[in-house]
Design a protein around this motif. Structure first.
Motif, PDB file in Angstrom:
ATOM      1  N   ILE A  26     -57.767   2.933  14.947  1.00  0.00           N
ATOM      2  CA  ILE A  26     -57.601   3.834  16.099  1.00  0.00           C
ATOM      3  C   ILE A  26     -57.068   3.074  17.311  1.00  0.00           C
ATOM      4  O   ILE A  26     -56.170   3.554  18.009  1.00  0.00           O
ATOM      5  CB  ILE A  26     -58.926   4.555  16.418  1.00  0.00           C
ATOM      6  N   LYS A  29     -53.442   1.660  16.148  1.00  0.00           N
ATOM      7  CA  LYS A  29     -52.546   2.659  15.560  1.00  0.00           C
ATOM      8  C   LYS A  29     -51.633   2.029  14.498  1.00  0.00           C
ATOM      9  O   LYS A  29     -50.451   2.347  14.390  1.00  0.00           O
ATOM     10  CB  LYS A  29     -51.733   3.370  16.634  1.00  0.00           C
ATOM     11  N   THR A  74     -61.813  10.488   8.084  1.00  0.00           N
ATOM     12  CA  THR A  74     -61.195  10.203   9.383  1.00  0.00           C
ATOM     13  C   THR A  74     -60.190   9.070   9.256  1.00  0.00           C
ATOM     14  O   THR A  74     -59.090   9.135   9.811  1.00  0.00           O
ATOM     15  CB  THR A  74     -62.274   9.859  10.431  1.00  0.00           C
ATOM     16  N   CYS A  78     -56.195   9.232   9.915  1.00  0.00           N
ATOM     17  CA  CYS A  78     -55.490   8.247  10.745  1.00  0.00           C
ATOM     18  C   CYS A  78     -54.329   7.626   9.968  1.00  0.00           C
ATOM     19  O   CYS A  78     -53.246   7.417  10.517  1.00  0.00           O
ATOM     20  CB  CYS A  78     -56.453   7.145  11.205  1.00  0.00           C
ATOM     21  N   SER A  81     -51.544  10.000  10.004  1.00  0.00           N
ATOM     22  CA  SER A  81     -50.991  10.167  11.350  1.00  0.00           C
ATOM     23  C   SER A  81     -50.196   8.965  11.818  1.00  0.00           C
ATOM     24  O   SER A  81     -49.170   9.129  12.500  1.00  0.00           O
ATOM     25  CB  SER A  81     -52.124  10.429  12.346  1.00  0.00           C
TER      26      SER A  81
END
Length: 86
Positions: A26, A29, A74, A78, A81
């Motif tokens: 997170i 990224k 999650t 990620c 994404s």
């Protein structure tokens, strides 16, 4: 030692194992070093543990593995994404 305490501690530790990885992903990224296959296999295995926990009526198994499923889902979101599209 009470066997329930042992199960709760073991479940807690395995449930939080991927949190440092999730935090790193997170923050940075960057998911280049993650294996999406490993994450999906882990989610499937953890989901089976949750199912097993329901069959055996074992709340520590259900809670710890359900939490781990959420963490890894999650992480997989990620991954989807933040991956670089070629």
């Amino acid at each position: 030692m009470d066997v329930n305490i042992l199960g709760i501690v073991a479940g807690f530790l395995t449930s939080i194992a991927m949190i440092p990885q999730l935090i790193k992903v997170i923050k940075e990224k960057n998911v280049e070093d993650l294996s999406w296959v490993m994450i999906l296999v882990l989610i499937c295995g953890l989901s089976l543990w949750v199912w097993y926990g329901f069959i055996q009526n074992e709340l520590p198994i259900i809670l710890s593995n359900a939490f781990a499923v959420l963490v890894n889902l999650t992480l997989f979101i990620c991954y989807l994404s933040f991956r670089k599209k070629s």
